[in-house]
Design an enzyme around this catalytic site. Structure first.
Site, PDB file in Angstrom:
ATOM      1  N   CYS A 122      53.784  31.280  38.303  1.00  0.00           N
ATOM      2  CA  CYS A 122      53.041  30.485  38.976  1.00  0.00           C
ATOM      3  C   CYS A 122      53.475  29.274  38.851  1.00  0.00           C
ATOM      4  CB  CYS A 122      52.020  30.712  39.093  1.00  0.00           C
ATOM      5  SG  CYS A 122      51.657  29.611  38.084  1.00  0.00           S
ATOM      6  N   CYS A 130      50.997  32.973  41.849  1.00  0.00           N
ATOM      7  CA  CYS A 130      51.489  34.057  41.007  1.00  0.00           C
ATOM      8  C   CYS A 130      51.997  35.076  40.806  1.00  0.00           C
ATOM      9  CB  CYS A 130      50.149  34.300  39.916  1.00  0.00           C
ATOM     10  SG  CYS A 130      49.108  33.141  39.387  1.00  0.00           S
ATOM     11  N   LYS A 195      39.766  37.129  35.401  1.00  0.00           N
ATOM     12  CA  LYS A 195      39.911  35.477  35.348  1.00  0.00           C
ATOM     13  C   LYS A 195      39.761  35.148  36.560  1.00  0.00           C
ATOM     14  CE  LYS A 195      44.334  32.226  35.550  1.00  0.00           C
ATOM     15  NZ  LYS A 195      45.553  32.011  35.774  1.00  0.00           N
ATOM     16  N   ARG A 205      46.736  22.608  36.299  1.00  0.00           N
ATOM     17  CA  ARG A 205      47.480  22.606  37.928  1.00  0.00           C
ATOM     18  C   ARG A 205      48.136  21.089  38.039  1.00  0.00           C
ATOM     19  NH1 ARG A 205      44.153  26.395  41.752  1.00  0.00           N
ATOM     20  NH2 ARG A 205      44.117  28.164  39.966  1.00  0.00           N
ATOM     21  N   ARG A 217      44.069  30.933  45.569  1.00  0.00           N
ATOM     22  CA  ARG A 217      44.649  32.173  44.517  1.00  0.00           C
ATOM     23  C   ARG A 217      42.653  33.543  44.908  1.00  0.00           C
ATOM     24  NH1 ARG A 217      48.657  30.155  42.251  1.00  0.00           N
ATOM     25  NH2 ARG A 217      47.913  28.897  40.683  1.00  0.00           N
ATOM     26  N   GLU A 233      37.253  46.121  35.459  1.00  0.00           N
ATOM     27  CA  GLU A 233      38.901  45.301  35.079  1.00  0.00           C
ATOM     28  C   GLU A 233      39.649  45.732  33.788  1.00  0.00           C
ATOM     29  OE1 GLU A 233      41.262  43.397  37.195  1.00  0.00           O
ATOM     30  OE2 GLU A 233      40.311  42.551  38.391  1.00  0.00           O
ATOM     31  N   LYS A 248      38.152  34.302  31.777  1.00  0.00           N
ATOM     32  CA  LYS A 248      38.744  32.967  31.483  1.00  0.00           C
ATOM     33  C   LYS A 248      37.754  32.586  33.057  1.00  0.00           C
ATOM     34  CE  LYS A 248      42.895  30.544  32.745  1.00  0.00           C
ATOM     35  NZ  LYS A 248      43.926  30.636  33.180  1.00  0.00           N
ATOM     36  N   TYR A 313      41.928  23.771  23.427  1.00  0.00           N
ATOM     37  CA  TYR A 313      42.660  22.950  23.490  1.00  0.00           C
ATOM     38  C   TYR A 313      42.214  21.476  22.615  1.00  0.00           C
ATOM     39  CZ  TYR A 313      44.712  24.093  28.283  1.00  0.00           C
ATOM     40  OH  TYR A 313      45.383  24.722  28.962  1.00  0.00           O
TER      41      TYR A 313
HETATM   42  C1  PBG Z   1      48.549  30.604  35.861  1.00  0.00           C
HETATM   43  C2  PBG Z   1      47.298  29.741  34.642  1.00  0.00           C
HETATM   44  C3  PBG Z   1      46.014  29.329  34.922  1.00  0.00           C
HETATM   45  C4  PBG Z   1      45.746  28.412  33.539  1.00  0.00           C
HETATM   46  C5  PBG Z   1      46.119  29.334  32.805  1.00  0.00           C
HETATM   47  N1  PBG Z   1      46.972  30.488  33.641  1.00  0.00           N
HETATM   48  C6  PBG Z   1      46.248  28.000  36.047  1.00  0.00           C
HETATM   49  C7  PBG Z   1      45.996  29.070  37.540  1.00  0.00           C
HETATM   50  O1  PBG Z   1      45.341  30.161  37.886  1.00  0.00           O
HETATM   51  O2  PBG Z   1      45.597  28.453  38.229  1.00  0.00           O
HETATM   52  C8  PBG Z   1      44.545  27.297  33.510  1.00  0.00           C
HETATM   53  C9  PBG Z   1      44.439  27.193  32.059  1.00  0.00           C
HETATM   54  C10 PBG Z   1      43.683  25.829  31.680  1.00  0.00           C
HETATM   55  O3  PBG Z   1      43.065  25.718  32.785  1.00  0.00           O
HETATM   56  O4  PBG Z   1      43.291  25.740  30.692  1.00  0.00           O
HETATM   57  N2  PBG Z   1      48.531  31.705  35.791  1.00  0.00           N
END
Ligand code: PBG
Length: 322
Positions: A122, A130, A195, A205, A217, A233, A248, A313
């Site tokens: 992405c 993605c 996810k 983003r 998405r 999944e 996530k 984080y």
């Molecule tokens: C994309 C990806 C995303 C995050 C990690 N990998 C964003 C999305 O799916 O748009 C988000 C991580 C975060 O928000 O801390 N493959």
């Protein structure tokens, strides 16, 4: 039997009593710290949408990784940004890409620190999706092939764990097969199995400039109202060769973490995402919350729900308190 024989407060009378009966523990061992790398030299630039987070170049990320290791954190999760985007995201598997350079640099200087890499397109595609767009749709099988190339380039650079985050069907199997064929028998896969199409990725983003150029998405990430699909999944990803599975985001999906923990026996990771991180930071900054206490409470909730691994984080701040 009830009150007064049962008085729950007996076990809460002192700090040591509370420690003695504490049912869950949070340890530095469980933490993963995400880092962002982009092409260039001598870069350490604050990320406006994410408090205390930075963009690094492959040279400067090495000393940051050393600091993370010195805190006792066992792993970092690397995200890359490209110098250019194209239709297929080809910079994502370049040998001299920012991520590939960063992996080599970190493994050379801090070899014991585990390097996990985000495997996705992405940030590298013009569409911001993605995967590869064909006829206005994200093409599943064509994307898997490209993800195989990305994964292999990370493995060649020395990554310990690959973390595909794209949500294509069959990509874990495809990546596992690619690794086996190329004799990377020991490279682990931590799949972003569950996810969700979440609103909590906003700050990330903005940082990665990876919002989709058209649509959203929801044709590949999970509907937030679903729970059973999450189990399918995970089942699929384990069958395809994932070593660790991930849920996530974390905080709005603690029920999913708990269900996964009960049902599956492989390690479960949870990603405390950017929006969850900034929600807490913003509230603390506005004076509504005490930051350290709120942070630890959120991390404990993820652990208590059943996560073995927490990607956050907050890892460095939490490590200093643990
Ligand atoms: C994309 C990806 C995303 C995050 C990690 N990998 C964003 C999305 O799916 O748009 C988000 C991580 C975060 O928000 O801390 N493959």
């Amino acid at each position: 039997m009830g009150f007064p024989e049962v008085r729950m407060r007996r076990l809460r009378t002192s700090n040591n009593m509370r420690r003695l009966v504490r049912g869950n523990s949070l340890s530095i061992d469980n933490l993963v710290y995400p880092l962002f790398v982009r092409p260039g030299e001598n870069i350490k630039e604050p990320i406006a949408s994410m408090t205390d987070c930075f963009h690094f170049s492959p040279d400067t990320i090495v000393s940051e990784a050393a600091d993370v290791a010195a805190l006792g954190i066992p792993a970092v999760l690397l995200f890359g940004l490209p110098s250019r985007r194209d239709e297929i995201g080809s910079e994502a598997w370049e040998e001299e890409g920012a991520v590939q350079q960063a992996i080599r640099g970190i493994k050379k200087t801090v070899p014991e620190l585990l390097v996990i890499t985000d495997v996705c397109l992405c940030a590298y595609t013009q569409s911001g999706h993605c995967g590869v767009v064909k006829g206005g749709k994200v093409d599943n099988d064509a994307t898997c092939e490209l993800l195989g190339k990305v994964a292999l380039s990370h493995a060649r650079a020395g990554a310990d764990i690959l973390a595909p985050s794209d949500m294509m069907d069959g990509r874990v199997g495809y990546i596992r097969q690619t690794l086996e064929e190329n004799c990377f028998h020991e490279t682990a896969i931590m799949s972003y199995s569950v996810k969700y199409a979440s609103a909590f990725y906003g700050p990330f983003r903005e940082m990665a400039d990876s919002a989709p150029a058209f649509g959203d998405r929801r044709s590949y990430q999970m509907d937030v109202a679903n729970s059973n699909q999450a189990m399918i999944e995970i089942e699929q990803d384990i069958a395809e060769g994932a070593d660790i599975v991930m849920v996530k985001p974390a905080l709005c999906f603690l029920d999913i973490i708990a269900r996964a923990k009960e049902r599956f026996h492989c390690p479960i990771a949870a990603y405390n995402v950017s929006g969850e991180y900034m929600m807490l930071n913003a509230a603390a900054e506005a004076g509504f919350l005490e930051k350290e206490a709120a942070m630890m409470e959120a991390l404990y909730s993820i652990k208590r729900a059943g996560a073995d691994i927490i990607i956050t984080y907050f890892a460095k701040e939490a490590a200093k308190l643990l």
